[in-house]
Structures are given as structure tokens and as C-alpha cells.
Write a protein that holds these residues in place. Structure first.
Motif, PDB file in Angstrom:
ATOM      1  N   UNK A 306       0.891  -1.180   0.091  1.00 46.65           N
ATOM      2  CA  UNK A 306       0.258   0.030  -0.270  1.00 46.65           C
ATOM      3  C   UNK A 306       0.979   1.243   0.035  1.00 46.65           C
ATOM      4  N   UNK A 307       0.542   2.323  -0.759  1.00 46.25           N
ATOM      5  CA  UNK A 307       1.367   3.591  -0.812  1.00 46.25           C
ATOM      6  C   UNK A 307       0.286   4.703  -0.478  1.00 46.25           C
ATOM      7  N   UNK A 308       1.104   5.712  -0.170  1.00 45.13           N
ATOM      8  CA  UNK A 308       0.291   6.848   0.233  1.00 45.13           C
ATOM      9  C   UNK A 308       0.963   8.130  -0.209  1.00 45.13           C
ATOM     10  N   UNK A 309       0.193   9.064  -0.902  1.00 40.18           N
ATOM     11  CA  UNK A 309       0.968  10.188  -1.398  1.00 40.18           C
ATOM     12  C   UNK A 309       0.227  11.520  -0.650  1.00 40.18           C
ATOM     13  N   UNK A 310       1.120  12.213  -0.061  1.00 33.85           N
ATOM     14  CA  UNK A 310       0.635  13.348   0.306  1.00 33.85           C
ATOM     15  C   UNK A 310       1.075  14.546  -0.280  1.00 33.85           C
ATOM     16  N   UNK A 311      -0.083  15.560  -0.662  1.00 35.79           N
ATOM     17  CA  UNK A 311       0.226  16.656  -1.648  1.00 35.79           C
ATOM     18  C   UNK A 311      -0.227  17.861  -1.204  1.00 35.79           C
ATOM     19  N   UNK A 312       0.365  19.058  -1.379  1.00 36.20           N
ATOM     20  CA  UNK A 312       0.064  20.261  -0.734  1.00 36.20           C
ATOM     21  C   UNK A 312       0.069  21.375  -1.782  1.00 36.20           C
ATOM     22  N   UNK A 313      -0.853  22.405  -2.043  1.00 38.65           N
ATOM     23  CA  UNK A 313      -0.696  23.330  -3.120  1.00 38.65           C
ATOM     24  C   UNK A 313       0.339  24.536  -2.774  1.00 38.65           C
ATOM     25  N   UNK A 314       1.055  24.502  -3.547  1.00 39.48           N
ATOM     26  CA  UNK A 314       2.213  25.585  -3.459  1.00 39.48           C
ATOM     27  C   UNK A 314       1.565  27.014  -3.367  1.00 39.48           C
ATOM     28  N   UNK A 315       2.179  27.814  -2.198  1.00 45.21           N
ATOM     29  CA  UNK A 315       1.894  29.094  -2.151  1.00 45.21           C
ATOM     30  C   UNK A 315       0.414  29.331  -2.160  1.00 45.21           C
ATOM     31  N   UNK A 316      -0.442  28.594  -1.560  1.00 46.98           N
ATOM     32  CA  UNK A 316      -1.788  28.769  -1.832  1.00 46.98           C
ATOM     33  C   UNK A 316      -2.387  29.929  -0.884  1.00 46.98           C
ATOM     34  N   UNK A 317      -1.699  30.206   0.145  1.00 48.96           N
ATOM     35  CA  UNK A 317      -2.036  31.532   1.028  1.00 48.96           C
ATOM     36  C   UNK A 317      -1.997  32.711   0.157  1.00 48.96           C
ATOM     37  N   UNK A 318      -0.731  32.872  -0.544  1.00 43.46           N
ATOM     38  CA  UNK A 318      -0.623  34.072  -1.510  1.00 43.46           C
ATOM     39  C   UNK A 318      -1.973  34.161  -2.565  1.00 43.46           C
ATOM     40  N   UNK A 319      -1.955  32.985  -2.988  1.00 39.93           N
ATOM     41  CA  UNK A 319      -3.112  32.959  -4.162  1.00 39.93           C
ATOM     42  C   UNK A 319      -4.493  33.430  -3.423  1.00 39.93           C
ATOM     43  N   UNK A 320      -4.796  32.996  -2.060  1.00 36.82           N
ATOM     44  CA  UNK A 320      -6.034  33.530  -1.411  1.00 36.82           C
ATOM     45  C   UNK A 320      -6.084  34.996  -1.351  1.00 36.82           C
ATOM     46  N   UNK A 321      -4.666  35.439  -0.660  1.00 38.31           N
ATOM     47  CA  UNK A 321      -4.765  36.841  -0.398  1.00 38.31           C
ATOM     48  C   UNK A 321      -4.628  37.745  -1.795  1.00 38.31           C
ATOM     49  N   UNK A 322      -4.363  37.319  -2.907  1.00 33.51           N
ATOM     50  CA  UNK A 322      -4.301  37.879  -3.951  1.00 33.51           C
ATOM     51  C   UNK A 322      -5.667  37.988  -4.792  1.00 33.51           C
ATOM     52  N   UNK A 323      -6.481  36.683  -4.669  1.00 35.04           N
ATOM     53  CA  UNK A 323      -7.463  36.497  -5.801  1.00 35.04           C
ATOM     54  C   UNK A 323      -8.898  36.192  -4.885  1.00 35.04           C
ATOM     55  N   UNK A 324      -8.732  36.130  -3.522  1.00 34.95           N
ATOM     56  CA  UNK A 324      -9.893  35.908  -2.528  1.00 34.95           C
ATOM     57  C   UNK A 324     -10.080  34.396  -2.370  1.00 34.95           C
ATOM     58  N   UNK A 325     -10.828  34.081  -1.317  1.00 30.29           N
ATOM     59  CA  UNK A 325     -10.948  32.788  -0.979  1.00 30.29           C
ATOM     60  C   UNK A 325     -11.838  32.036  -1.824  1.00 30.29           C
TER      61      UNK A 325
END
Length: 473
Positions: A306-325
Motif C-alpha cells: 500500500x502506498x500513500x501520497x501526501x500533496x500540498x498546493x504551493x503558495x496557496x495562502x498568497x493565491x487566497x490573499x491575491x484573488x480571494x477565498x
């Protein structure tokens, strides 16, 4: 199984057993009598030969007539129980000797034990004209009772065969008589009891099969009819009571069923809400960790990787701050859609919280998981989300961990393989938590070294989880 077949089989079996036992006793008695009779014939025959040959032997020894000795001895050998005859005189030793050819009368172990066994009889030869009477020689006779042994064995074999045939015929006759006199009426009555339905009051109660003898079978049939009548009466009263109770409770049952259905529907909805992320429609953290625990259990029992992949969006906070939630939510939904279209039907994507996602890959080795992670990374990199007249592009960082099979362990060094073996045999270890931590560390390293990459967990760091693992790791 047909009713009564076991009764008939037991009757035949016990009848045959009794007849065979009685037959063996008869064979034993008859064999003993035959043995005594043949032994008497054997002794009388030998005695007659000795008596008739003694005068001739005297004349042979007096006249020293070898031709007469040859005639006498050959006449004695016509008795097949005599194997060898030797005439000796007191002066010169052996005067004449004649024996059967080797193998003419074989010697068996029974010939050594029955009818006195192999014997050598010495008969003195005396000259009656001398005064006093003097012994002038001896007649030595060797006896082999094999002929009588064969005759006895033949008589015993035929006696055994005839007795066993008679025993089998007697057993069959007795079993047939017992079946027709007792078993068949009982079987017919049993069939009647099995097929009768005393609870069916829509038709008259059937009578038991006719029996021409006034005995216990007829009495049992009469008792059965009376018992069926009582059963029919009691069943009728129970049916009336049941109908009254059903009429009284029908409204209550309908209300309970309706309430139960409403409750089950509400519980199903709550279960879905409790295990699903409302924004993306993917399983949430709670549901994902439950499936991960199941996959770990399968890995332990069946060695299924069994394998497990963990992923996270890069610079997501900056995207939220720039374009909104709302723009950030659109990116999350787009990522979830990409996971659905890229993964297999057995793979399980989930939103762990915020911009963090995970993928469970049952049956997949770490090498395949890395290939899939790279494919997801490129797909997300090439994807874009249109929002507010703008195209929003984003990348993601990946950390991969898992539990390899015994075949997959060949890719690791011995120390890491040994740590996996200890992990498999440990009972109270939070293996899902360890996998999550390993993938999270790999993800952190990617974030710290430039983002938008895939990295496999460093399993040599399993020793850092010594507080969660058994002491022997």
C-alpha cells in the motif's frame, strides 16, 4: 435419504454379522473334527505300513536280498506320507536306502506342526529263528504329513466357503423376514407421519396406512391419529390468537417501520456528511485515515503493498490573499477533479484539510506510487482555473510513503527491510501515523528546496519513531 433405508441396512448388517459369527464357530468345530479324523487315518495308515513291512524287512535282512528290499521300499513309498526308508544291518551299517526326489512333497511350516510334524521312526528287525531272538538290523522311516495337511486345508477351505455362503443366505432370509414383518409397517407409518400435515384444517385428517395385524404397529397408528387431532385443535386456537394480535399491532408496526426508515435515512446522511468534504466531495481526513488503517491490516495479513501520497498546493495562502477565498475554493475543486480523473477506481483521494490532499493506493508498490505522483504533478502544473476573467495556474508538492510487499523490500537495504519486518509484527503501533509523518517530512523537504517536486520518504528515518515502535527495532 429414503425413510427406512437405515433400518433395513442395520437389519442386514447385524443379521450378516450374526450369521458369519455362527458360521465361523461351525467351521472351527468342523475343522477340529476333521483334524482328529485325519490324524487317526494318518496314524492307522502308518501303523499298517509298519506292521506289513516288518516281516518282509526281516526276510530281506536274513537273505540280504536287495531286489526284494527295492520292491518292499517302493511299495512303502506308495504311501505319500513316507519320505525316506533306510535298511541297516548290525554288521555293515546301511544296507539299502531309497527316498523321494527332492521337491516331490514340499515341506511347509504346517507340516512341521500338524499331525505330529516331521518324524523319524526306527523299527528294529529281529530274526525269529535265533534263540534267543536277536536284532539283526533296523528299518528307519522318515514321515512327512504334508499330504494330510493339504487334504485338511482343502476340506477346511471348502467347509469355510460353504458355511459362509449358507450364512449369507440365512442373513438375507432373516433380514427379509424381519423387514416384511416389522420394518415395512413401521416405515409406512413413518412415511404417513412425515407426509401428514395436522395443521392444515382445510381438508380432512388422513388415516394411517392399513395394517392387518392387531399389534403394536396398529396401536401406534391409532395413537398418532389422536395426537394429530389434538395438534390440529391447538393450532386452530393459536391461529385465532395470532390473528387477533396482528390486527391489534398492525398500526404500531407501520409506525415503527416508518420511524425506523426515517432514522436510517438520517443516519446515512449524517454518515456521508461526517465522512465527506463539503467543498470538493472527496472523503475527509477521518474517512481517509479509516481506509488507511484497513489497508495496513491487509498489508500485515496478506503482504499486499500500500502506498500513500501526501500533496500540498504551493503558495496557496498568497493565491487566497491575491484573488480571494472563492478563487482558492475554485482551485481546490479543480485539484479534486484532476485526482478523480487521473486515479484508478480503487485509489482513494481525500482532502486532509486546507490545501492538503492525500491519495491512498492499495496494492501499489512505492515505485509505482512515485510514477503516479509525478503524473499528478505534471497534470496539476498544466492545469489552470478560470476565475473572474483570469486563468489561475498552480503547482503542488508531493511526499510519498508506503508499506512495500516482501518483493518490494528487495529495493531497500537490509537495515530498512528489518525495520519494516519489525513494523509488520508489532501489535500496538500507530503505523498510519508513521506513514503520515514520513510523507509529511518528505513534503516538507520539497517545500524547503523549491516546491513543485515529488519525493519518496526516507525510510532510514524509521528509527526516529522509536517511541512508537517496539523496543527491539
Amino acid at each position: 435419504m429414503r425413510l427406512g433405508s437405515t433400518i433395513a441396512a442395520r437389519q442386514l448388517k447385524y443379521s450378516l454379522f450374526l450369521a458369519v459369527a455362527l458360521g465361523l464357530v461351525i467351521v472351527a468345530i468342523r475343522g477340529y473334527q476333521d483334524y482328529l479324523w485325519l490324524e487317526g487315518v494318518y496314524q492307522q495308515s502308518n501303523q499298517r505300513i509298519f506292521s506289513s513291512s516288518a516281516p518282509v524287512a526281516t526276510e530281506v535282512m536274513i537273505k540280504r536280498d536287495r531286489e526284494l528290499a527295492n520292491i518292499m521300499v517302493r511299495g512303502m513309498l506308495n504311501n505319500r506320507s513316507i519320505a525316506r526308508v533306510i535298511l541297516t544291518n548290525a554288521d555293515d551299517g546301511i544296507f539299502f536306502e531309497l527316498k523321494r526326489p527332492a521337491g516331490e512333497i514340499p515341506v511347509s511350516r504346517w507340516a512341521e506342526k500338524m499331525f505330529g510334524g516331521l518324524q523319524t521312526i526306527t523299527v528294529p528287525v529281529r530274526d525269529p529263528e535265533r534263540k534267543p531272538v536277536a536284532t539283526i538290523g533296523e528299518m528307519v522311516i522318515e514321515l512327512n504329513p504334508q499330504v494330510y495337511v493339504n487334504a485338511y486345508m482343502t476340506r477346511l477351505s471348502w467347509s469355510f466357503l460353504a458355511t459362509m455362503i449358507l450364512a449369507a443366505v440365512m442373513a438375507l432370509c432373516f433380514a427379509a423376514m424381519s423387514y416384511f414383518v416389522f420394518s415395512r409397517p413401521v416405515i409406512r407409518l413413518g412415511n404417513y407421519i412425515v407426509n401428514a400435515n395436522p395443521t392444515d384444517d382445510s381438508r380432512p385428517l388422513q388415516m394411517p396406512p392399513e395394517h392387518r395385524h392387531d399389534d403394536e404397529v396398529q396401536l401406534l397408528g391409532s395413537v398418532t391419529v389422536g395426537l394429530f387431532g389434538m395438534i390440529r385443535k391447538q393450532v386452530g386456537e393459536l391461529r385465532r390468537a395470532r390473528d387477533e394480535l396482528q390486527n391489534a399491532n398492525i398500526t404500531l408496526e407501520e409506525r415503527v417501520a416508518q420511524r425506523t426508515e426515517e432514522l436510517n435515512s438520517a443516519m446515512q446522511k449524517l454518515e456521508v456528511l461526517a465522512s465527506t468534504d463539503p467543498l470538493t466531495g472527496l472523503p475527509n481526513r477521518r474517512a481517509f485515515l479509516g481506509r488507511l488503517e484497513d489497508a495496513v491490516a491487509v498489508w500485515r495479513r496478506r503482504d499486499t503493498p500500500v502506498s500513500f501520497i501526501l500533496l500540498d498546493i504551493d503558495r496557496f495562502k498568497a493565491l487566497n490573499d491575491t484573488y480571494g477565498h472563492q478563487a482558492g475554493d475554485a482551485v481546490l475543486v479543480a485539484l479534486a477533479d484532476t485526482l478523480r480523473t487521473t486515479l484508478r477506481s480503487i485509489d482513494i483521494p481525500a482532502r486532509m484539510g486546507g490545501e492538503e490532499f492525500a491519495v491512498l493506493l492499495p496494492g501499489e508498490e512505492l515505485q509505482g506510487a512515485m510514477i503516479l505522483a509525478e503524473r499528478l504533478r505534471k497534470g496539476l502544473e498544466q492545469n489552470s482555473v478560470e476565475y473572474g476573467g483570469s486563468k489561475l495556474s498552480f503547482t503542488s508538492s508531493f511526499g510519498v510513503s508506503g508499506l512495500p510487499s516482501a518483493k518490494g523490500l528487495a529495493e531497500f537495504d537490509q537495515d530498512v527491510a528489518a525495520q519494516f519486518d519489525v513494523l509488520r509484527n508489532s501489535e500496538n503501533t500507530d503505523i498510519p501515523g508513521i506513514l503520515y509523518s514520513l510523507a509529511d517530512h518528505a513534503l516538507y523537504d520539497v517545500k524547503a528546496t523549491g516546491r513543485n517536486r515529488c519525493k519518496q520518504a526516507d525510510f532510514s528515518t524509521l528509527s526516529e519513531f522509536k517511541d512508537q515502535l517496539p523496543s527491539d527495532i
